[in-house]
Design an enzyme around this catalytic site. Structure first.
Site, PDB file in Angstrom:
ATOM      1  N   GLY A  22       8.891  -7.815 -26.553  1.00  0.00           N
ATOM      2  CA  GLY A  22       9.368  -9.181 -26.446  1.00  0.00           C
ATOM      3  C   GLY A  22       9.108  -9.715 -25.050  1.00  0.00           C
ATOM      4  O   GLY A  22       8.929  -8.945 -24.098  1.00  0.00           O
ATOM      5  N   CYS A  23       9.094 -11.037 -24.904  1.00  0.00           N
ATOM      6  CA  CYS A  23       8.776 -11.608 -23.590  1.00  0.00           C
ATOM      7  C   CYS A  23       9.861 -11.282 -22.562  1.00  0.00           C
ATOM      8  O   CYS A  23       9.566 -10.722 -21.500  1.00  0.00           O
ATOM      9  CB  CYS A  23       8.553 -13.111 -23.711  1.00  0.00           C
ATOM     10  SG  CYS A  23       9.903 -14.041 -24.471  1.00  0.00           S
ATOM     11  N   TYR A  24      11.114 -11.588 -22.875  1.00  0.00           N
ATOM     12  CA  TYR A  24      12.187 -11.279 -21.925  1.00  0.00           C
ATOM     13  C   TYR A  24      12.290  -9.773 -21.636  1.00  0.00           C
ATOM     14  O   TYR A  24      12.421  -9.367 -20.475  1.00  0.00           O
ATOM     15  CB  TYR A  24      13.531 -11.781 -22.452  1.00  0.00           C
ATOM     16  CG  TYR A  24      13.681 -13.273 -22.568  1.00  0.00           C
ATOM     17  CD1 TYR A  24      13.454 -14.114 -21.474  1.00  0.00           C
ATOM     18  CD2 TYR A  24      14.098 -13.858 -23.760  1.00  0.00           C
ATOM     19  CE1 TYR A  24      13.630 -15.490 -21.586  1.00  0.00           C
ATOM     20  CE2 TYR A  24      14.277 -15.227 -23.882  1.00  0.00           C
ATOM     21  CZ  TYR A  24      14.042 -16.047 -22.783  1.00  0.00           C
ATOM     22  OH  TYR A  24      14.222 -17.398 -22.898  1.00  0.00           O
TER      23      TYR A  24
END
Length: 309
Positions: free
Chosen positions: A116-118
């Site tokens: 995921g990005c975060y």
């Protein structure tokens, strides 16, 4: 030698479009996508995924699980950009810089879950420090992050760029139930023994992320300060592409962090800031680059090298 066939399932979403654009025109692979009238045809999608060498899934979680379940060809390898398999023990986590061995694991894996990005920013900051024993595994971690609205997918892009864009909020904090789906991913792959507190937000800019993690030095290993933490991160990423650690003095000279600073790149920059008895860890990167499509292409390149290596 036959040119590898790469199938993108879901190439109309934010991440899928970016991956398609990045791969279009490459001569070291053949690119397969389905025409609009066949995208929802289960039989045609199953035929496509079972005929390829590597499938890149850019689908919602449930659709990604259905796509994987349709695979009967044991030679098919998969990169899944959804969150369906990010904590699954049988899938390789696709953050190549997470450990010295991770890139090789990805290169030889049959099932890779794109981060995921975060979590890319949070794990990138936390895991080296936890592995080095500088940060206790039960530290009460808080992760604060602001992303461009493209992180919310097509619906968010439409809200900010469509006919009602004037009504879009300039800033919004969400995940207030403290049950965001990224939390188990952050905890597992960083090595935390306790659930971190995660506070995400969207800003009125298209892409880019600033992620910060505040620390109290009194709760760290004895003698640990900002310089110790920065040196640990620098050692970990010294020989790795795509992640840079800013020198401590350069970080201290900054007066602000721009989430859009690395937009259009596949890089991530990590920083450590110090105050009186406190430290702030920070990461800046493009949520569509290192945080999504860029990471998927990096993983694809590793897997393609594994096919020919």
């Amino acid at each position: 030698m036959r040119t590898p066939l790469v199938f993108i399932d879901g190439d109309q979403g934010t991440t899928g479009l970016q991956i398609h654009q990045r791969l279009r025109g490459r001569n070291d692979l053949q690119l397969l996508t389905l025409p609009a009238e066949q995208r929802k045809d289960p039989q045609r999608r199953a035929e496509a995924i079972n005929s390829c060498d590597i499938a890149v899934l850019c689908l919602p979680d449930d659709a990604a699980r259905e796509a994987v379940a349709s695979i009967h060809n044991p030679a098919v390898r998969v990169i899944d950009a959804s969150s369906a398999y990010r904590t699954h023990r049988d899938w390789t986590y696709g953050f190549a810089q997470m450990s010295p061995e991770q890139a090789q694991r990805i290169a030889s894996a049959h099932r890779v879950s794109n981060p995921g990005c975060y979590p890319t920013g949070a794990i990138g900051l936390l895991r080296p420090l936890l592995n080095a024993g500088l940060l206790p595994s039960d530290y009460p971690i808080s992760v604060h992050a602001v992303s461009g609205y493209s992180g919310g997918g097509r619906a968010a892009v439409e809200a900010y760029e469509g006919k009602h864009a004037a009504q879009a909020s300039p800033f919004q904090v969400y995940g207030l139930g403290l049950k965001h789906k990224h939390v188990p991913e952050i905890q597992q792959h960083s090595g935390l023994s306790e659930r971190p507190l995660f506070v995400p937000a969207y800003g009125a800019f298209r892409q880019g992320i600033v992620l910060t993690i505040p620390l109290q030095t009194r709760l760290l290993a004895p003698g640990t300060d900002a310089a110790t933490l920065q040196a640990c991160l620098e050692r970990h990423y010294a020989e790795m592409e795509s992640v840079q650690v800013m020198p401590l003095q350069s970080a201290q000279a900054l007066t602000h962090l721009d989430p859009q600073q690395l937009n259009g790149t596949d890089d991530m920059q990590l920083m450590v800031f110090e105050g009186e008895g406190q430290v702030l860890l920070a990461a800046v990167f493009d949520n569509l680059g290192k945080g999504a499509a860029g990471a998927a292409v990096q993983n694809l390149n590793l897997m393609l090298a594994g096919l020919t290596g």
